[in-house]
Design a protein around this motif. Structure first.
Motif, mmCIF file in Angstrom:
data_model
loop_
_atom_site.group_PDB
_atom_site.id
_atom_site.type_symbol
_atom_site.label_atom_id
_atom_site.label_comp_id
_atom_site.label_asym_id
_atom_site.label_seq_id
_atom_site.Cartn_x
_atom_site.Cartn_y
_atom_site.Cartn_z
ATOM 1 N N ARG A 173 -1.270 -2.712 -22.184
ATOM 2 C CA ARG A 173 -2.023 -3.851 -22.705
ATOM 3 C C ARG A 173 -1.890 -3.901 -24.229
ATOM 4 N NH1 ARG A 173 -7.292 -5.285 -19.616
ATOM 5 N NH2 ARG A 173 -8.080 -5.456 -21.730
ATOM 6 N N PRO A 174 -1.988 -5.095 -24.808
ATOM 7 C CA PRO A 174 -1.853 -5.222 -26.271
ATOM 8 C C PRO A 174 -2.900 -4.428 -27.054
ATOM 9 C CG PRO A 174 -1.614 -7.363 -25.206
ATOM 10 C CD PRO A 174 -2.054 -6.411 -24.145
ATOM 11 N N ASP A 175 -4.039 -4.101 -26.435
ATOM 12 C CA ASP A 175 -5.069 -3.355 -27.153
ATOM 13 C C ASP A 175 -4.953 -1.847 -26.953
ATOM 14 O OD1 ASP A 175 -5.780 -3.262 -24.511
ATOM 15 O OD2 ASP A 175 -7.828 -4.025 -24.781
ATOM 16 N N HIS A 176 -3.866 -1.388 -26.331
ATOM 17 C CA HIS A 176 -3.666 0.051 -26.139
ATOM 18 C C HIS A 176 -3.410 0.721 -27.496
ATOM 19 C CE1 HIS A 176 -1.791 3.829 -24.814
ATOM 20 N NE2 HIS A 176 -2.337 3.602 -23.615
ATOM 21 N N PRO A 177 -3.887 1.945 -27.714
ATOM 22 C CA PRO A 177 -3.699 2.628 -29.004
ATOM 23 C C PRO A 177 -2.247 2.778 -29.439
ATOM 24 C CG PRO A 177 -5.325 3.784 -27.662
ATOM 25 C CD PRO A 177 -4.733 2.716 -26.788
ATOM 26 N N ALA A 179 0.174 0.546 -28.713
ATOM 27 C CA ALA A 179 0.852 -0.752 -28.610
ATOM 28 C C ALA A 179 1.488 -1.191 -29.920
ATOM 29 C CB ALA A 179 -0.125 -1.813 -28.120
ATOM 30 N N THR A 180 1.032 -0.672 -31.049
ATOM 31 C CA THR A 180 1.580 -1.101 -32.340
ATOM 32 C C THR A 180 2.765 -0.255 -32.776
ATOM 33 O OG1 THR A 180 -0.031 0.290 -33.498
ATOM 34 C CG2 THR A 180 -0.637 -2.023 -33.096
ATOM 35 N N GLY A 237 -5.616 -2.052 -17.504
ATOM 36 C CA GLY A 237 -6.175 -1.149 -18.506
ATOM 37 C C GLY A 237 -6.256 0.299 -18.073
ATOM 38 N N ASP A 255 1.779 -10.957 -21.205
ATOM 39 C CA ASP A 255 0.562 -10.246 -20.826
ATOM 40 C C ASP A 255 0.534 -8.792 -21.290
ATOM 41 O OD1 ASP A 255 -0.260 -12.546 -19.291
ATOM 42 O OD2 ASP A 255 1.187 -11.906 -17.780
ATOM 43 N N THR A 257 2.421 -5.461 -23.713
ATOM 44 C CA THR A 257 3.252 -5.056 -24.841
ATOM 45 C C THR A 257 4.292 -4.064 -24.332
ATOM 46 O OG1 THR A 257 1.491 -5.373 -26.456
ATOM 47 C CG2 THR A 257 3.282 -3.881 -27.069
#
Length: 303
Positions: A173-177, A179-180, A237, A255, A257
């Motif tokens: 998910r894009p909010d996973h730690p 993901a960046t 998640g 949907d 990352t």
């Protein structure tokens, strides 16, 4: 007359039919492009073979007997068959018997089949969704003409044609730690929750060895049999999934990352064919269509 057994003679049957239509040996000979004597001899031979008189002279014409009428009626199916052989060939709808596992079948191949049949309405496709093992078995048993698989295998009677090569990615998910990150390494997975493929997948064993070598103790929260299922659980998640991004990326990029996984894990997609039978024209056409219409993505390439 004495009935003599012999092989059927199409020229004799043609002479009978032409003489019944023309009424004279001159007209029958003209119709067949033969001499009068050839027509007369053919009819005489036929009469001798079946032991019956076929024509009686009536003035200047030859009148068919009841035996000739009955024989001519029985010959109708024969001449209908000959006309079909000599006439223009009837169009035959070519069928492609295709098989692929779910990761390729759902959405990706459905879209490819739709585009192919719209462009080639004279073709027909019979599509079976099954395991990679069944793809191979079906090709060997001549139940399928073409398969698509991501499993590398070496079996007599099977030919693998490379189609797509992709690198492993981490889907989350894009909010996973993580993901960046521009890239995720095996050591980064220490204490991370992972949705893993089952051990029947060769890449699962490769992943386990990588984690062990890097002393990364990941927490396996679920095991699934397909990349699509792993990605869907990542969307819930539950963690991240290390998967083959092809063709899933095309349908989950909005949907999830996708981050490259720095590892030697690679995935090769193949067309599966028999090396014991000629490749059907429709199979070659479908492979060409798929190659030309596969959307590009950042993680896979032709190969």
């Amino acid at each position: 007359m004495t009935k003599t057994k012999s092989w059927h003679s199409i020229p004799e049957y043609q002479a009978l039919r032409a003489l019944m239509q023309a009424g004279t040996t001159t007209g029958a000979a003209r119709q067949l492009g033969l001499s009068q004597s050839t027509v007369s001899r053919a009819v005489a031979n036929l009469e001798n073979r079946i032991g019956a008189t076929l024509f009686e002279r009536d003035g200047g014409r030859l009148r068919p007997t009841q035996e000739a009428v009955r024989l001519n009626r029985r010959l109708d199916p024969l001449f209908d068959a000959l006309n079909r052989i000599d006439g223009p060939s009837e169009p035959v709808q070519e069928t492609l018997r295709l098989c692929a596992p779910p990761s390729y079948a759902h959405r990706f191949l459905i879209s490819q089949i739709g585009g192919f049949l719209r462009a080639n309405p004279h073709f027909f496709i019979s599509f079976d969704v099954n395991t990679s093992d069944e793809v191979t078995r079906g090709i060997l048993e001549n139940r399928f003409d073409l398969g698509i698989t991501g499993v590398e295998l070496s079996r007599a009677g099977i030919k693998l044609v490379p189609y797509r090569l992709s690198q492993a990615v981490c889907a989350m998910r894009p909010d996973h730690p993580l993901a960046t990150r521009a890239e995720i390494r095996p050591g980064d997975l220490h204490r991370q929750s992972i949705i893993a493929l089952t051990h029947r997948h060769a890449r699962r064993g490769q992943l386990d060895r990588l984690l062990h070598q890097n002393r990364a103790e990941a927490r396996i929260v679920a095991e699934v049999s397909t990349s699509f299922a792993a990605a869907d659980l990542a969307m819930e998640g539950l963690g991240l999934a290390i998967i083959n991004p092809f063709p899933l990326y095309q349908y989950r990029a909005d949907d999830l990352t996708f981050v490259p996984f720095a590892s030697p894990i690679r995935y090769q997609s193949y067309f599966v064919l028999s090396d014991q039978r000629p490749v059907p024209r429709i199979a070659r056409a479908f492979m060409r269509h798929v190659r030309l219409n596969t959307p590009p993505d950042p993680f896979s390439r032709k190969g």
